[in-house]
Write an enzyme that holds these catalytic residues in place. Structure first.
Site, PDB file in Angstrom:
ATOM      1  N   GLU A 330       0.804  -1.220   0.000  1.00  0.00           N
ATOM      2  CA  GLU A 330       0.000   0.000   0.000  1.00  0.00           C
ATOM      3  C   GLU A 330       0.839   1.275   0.000  1.00  0.00           C
ATOM      4  OE1 GLU A 330      -2.556  -3.159   2.100  1.00  0.00           O
ATOM      5  OE2 GLU A 330      -0.443  -2.636   1.940  1.00  0.00           O
ATOM      6  N   LYS A 440       0.231 -11.846  23.628  1.00  0.00           N
ATOM      7  CA  LYS A 440      -0.311 -11.233  24.848  1.00  0.00           C
ATOM      8  C   LYS A 440      -0.327 -12.262  25.959  1.00  0.00           C
ATOM      9  CE  LYS A 440      -3.710  -7.889  26.397  1.00  0.00           C
ATOM     10  NZ  LYS A 440      -4.907  -7.091  26.035  1.00  0.00           N
ATOM     11  N   TRP A 445       2.245  -7.409  26.618  1.00  0.00           N
ATOM     12  CA  TRP A 445       2.607  -7.718  25.236  1.00  0.00           C
ATOM     13  C   TRP A 445       4.058  -8.159  25.137  1.00  0.00           C
ATOM     14  CZ3 TRP A 445      -1.215  -8.264  21.993  1.00  0.00           C
ATOM     15  CH2 TRP A 445      -2.393  -7.527  22.155  1.00  0.00           C
TER      16      TRP A 445
END
Length: 541
Positions: A330, A440, A445
């Site tokens: 993108e 997680k 995290w």
């Protein structure tokens, strides 16, 4: 009041015209599908591009028609690129490693009228042909071949088309905002999505990647794009090579380490571009062959984070500078590249190496920010530590996907990349992970990238992936899937012990699983989705 300067639209055809006029005798070296080498130059690339443009017009194609390519990095593919986009059509590069269902989907979604292909992909073409009714012509990228003619009776042969058509062709002057090329995302979840680039966005991106603070490309370079032309247009390097007049060495299908070592040494390659899995194979092959890769001055690493141990090996063993870069389909793809600033000259070698580990900073033309994961438009501090959603905007960034009426941007006009990252005051980007790959554990995290870099820093590990495995108490815990280096006898416990002084104790993986191979995407990235499906419940038993 308007200025009084000439206006010329920014068009891809101007690149090949420039290369032919001012760098016409600069070599383009191509390894063909059958292993032979073709030596040509920018003059002949330009002439054949014009011949193919005439041939496509003769087949009834018009501006904005989509023409697909399923091919390796070779001279015919390069000629086709300029013929298609230069004549106002849209060059749709297809990743042949997608599932057949995805290939059928994107050919139909793009409404391709022509497909050009290498012989490697003949079975693929034969398989999808009946399911792609919009395709009117199949063109084999080579001379007459009886096997190809038997498989696809109506096939046309590239070399014959080139021979039958004139090199007298005037590139049309079209709107620079016209579509030039089409790339699809890898489609790891759902169907692939199309990113439709413009001539303007491509030319601006080409300027940006050529800059000294970017990939630092020039006419003195001998460039080896190992990244396939079907992967985000080989990161734009075939355009940049024409812009600066660089020599190109196109590797064809031989992307194994031994083949690349041979090309680098034989043709004195100065800069090479590829993903970490490619470079792992190259380093192994170079060591086995006793090659010092003497000509190689820089390698560009993108696609996924480069392990620090790999960067150190290139620098210490081969005196080769590694330029870490980041981008995605993108973003055309370049979003950042790692070049040092003047102030870094005073740092110690160790501290400069730490700066090199980041994905670098954005060139002029794009802007980066990180935002709160709960509030996607609230910008976070650029302190080098705070992590959040990585978002980007700029001249070569997607606005919306092909065929979609809705915007792909946030409410305030940024594209959310799906990466979790930090930025410092100079714009240096450090990726923590893809949001879908974060682990997680007990509400905290853990970065899979950090664990992978540590594992691959062990000299007895060739490749490693860190995945989240389900855990009855902590929800998720990290597991390492690893390939041993040749002749390695490393044990699971030895690798786990290797983590002890490198991460917090609670981040040390629970388990190591040694495997013979790790599945890769069509662009050479580790396919963690498949690994999670295979090993995601390994801690529950």
């Amino acid at each position: 009041m308007l200025g009084n300067m000439m206006f010329q639209p920014l068009l891809i055809s101007s690149l090949i015209e420039h290369a032919a006029r001012y760098h016409g005798d600069t070599p383009v070296i191509s390894k063909n599908t059958d292993g032979t080498i073709t030596k040509t130059d920018w003059t002949h690339i330009s002439e054949n591009a014009k011949r193919l443009a005439n041939a496509l017009r003769g087949l009834g194609l018009n501006s904005a028609d989509r023409v697909a390519t399923i091919a390796w990095n070779n001279h015919r593919h390069l000629e086709a690129w300029y013929a298609i986009s230069g004549s106002g059509m849209v060059c749709h590069t297809i990743n042949p490693r997608l599932f057949p269902e995805q290939l059928i989907f994107i050919i139909n979604d793009a409404q391709d009228r022509v497909v050009l292909f290498d012989k490697t992909f003949l079975p693929l073409i034969k398989g999808v042909k009946a399911h792609t009714p919009n395709v009117e012509h199949f063109i084999y990228l080579g001379a007459f071949d009886q096997d190809v003619a038997d498989a696809i009776p109506e096939v046309k042969f590239y070399d014959a088309l080139i021979a039958e058509n004139s090199a007298d062709f005037d590139w049309p002057e079209i709107d620079e905002l016209s579509a030039s090329s089409l790339c699809y995302t890898s489609g790891t979840t759902g169907n692939p999505k199309g990113a439709l680039y413009t001539h303007r966005s491509t030319i601006l991106h080409t300027y940006a990647i050529s800059l000294p603070d970017s990939l630092n490309l020039s006419s003195r370079d001998i460039m080896l794009p190992v990244v396939p032309m079907f992967h985000v247009n080989a990161w734009g390097t075939p355009y940049a090579a024409a812009m600066v007049g660089a020599t190109m060495v196109l590797p064809g299908p031989g992307l194994d380490g031994a083949s690349l070592v041979q090309l680098i040494d034989e043709f004195k390659v100065t800069v090479a571009l590829g993903v970490p899995t490619i470079w792992q194979g190259l380093l192994t092959a170079a060591k086995q062959a006793g090659s010092k890769l003497d000509s190689l001055k820089r390698n560009i690493v993108g696609g996924s984070a480069c392990p620090p141990a790999m960067m150190a090996t290139f620098k210490n063993d081969y005196d080769c500078e590694t330029i870490h870069a980041w981008g995605m389909t993108e973003t055309s793809p370049l979003g950042s590249s790692n070049q040092l600033k003047a102030k870094h000259a005073t740092l110690s070698e160790q501290d400069r190496f730490k700066v090199r580990l980041s994905q670098g900073r954005p060139p002029f033309g794009v802007n980066l920010r990180i935002t709160d994961q709960e509030n996607g438009t609230h910008e976070l501090e650029r302190d080098g530590h705070t992590t959040g959603n990585l978002q980007i905007k700029g001249h070569w960034i997607i606005n919306q996907y092909l065929g979609k009426s809705s915007s792909a941007l946030t409410s305030d006009g940024w594209f959310d990349t799906g990466d979790i990252a930090s930025l410092d005051q100079d714009g240096y980007l450090t990726l923590s992970d893809r949001s879908k790959d974060l682990i997680k554990s007990g509400g905290e995290w853990i970065s899979s990238v950090e664990l992978e870099n540590i594992a691959m820093g062990h000299p007895q590990i060739a490749m490693a992936a860190a995945i989240a495995a389900h855990h009855p108490k902590w929800d998720e815990r990290p597991v390492i899937i690893a390939i041993k280096a040749p002749d390695s006898e490393i044990t699971e416990q030895a690798l786990l012990d290797y983590f002890a002084d490198k991460v917090a104790k609670w981040q040390i993986p629970d388990k190591v699983i040694f495997v013979d191979s790790i599945p890769l995407t069509g662009t050479g990235k580790m396919l963690k989705r498949d690994l999670r499906e295979q090993f995601g419940n390994v801690l529950l038993s």
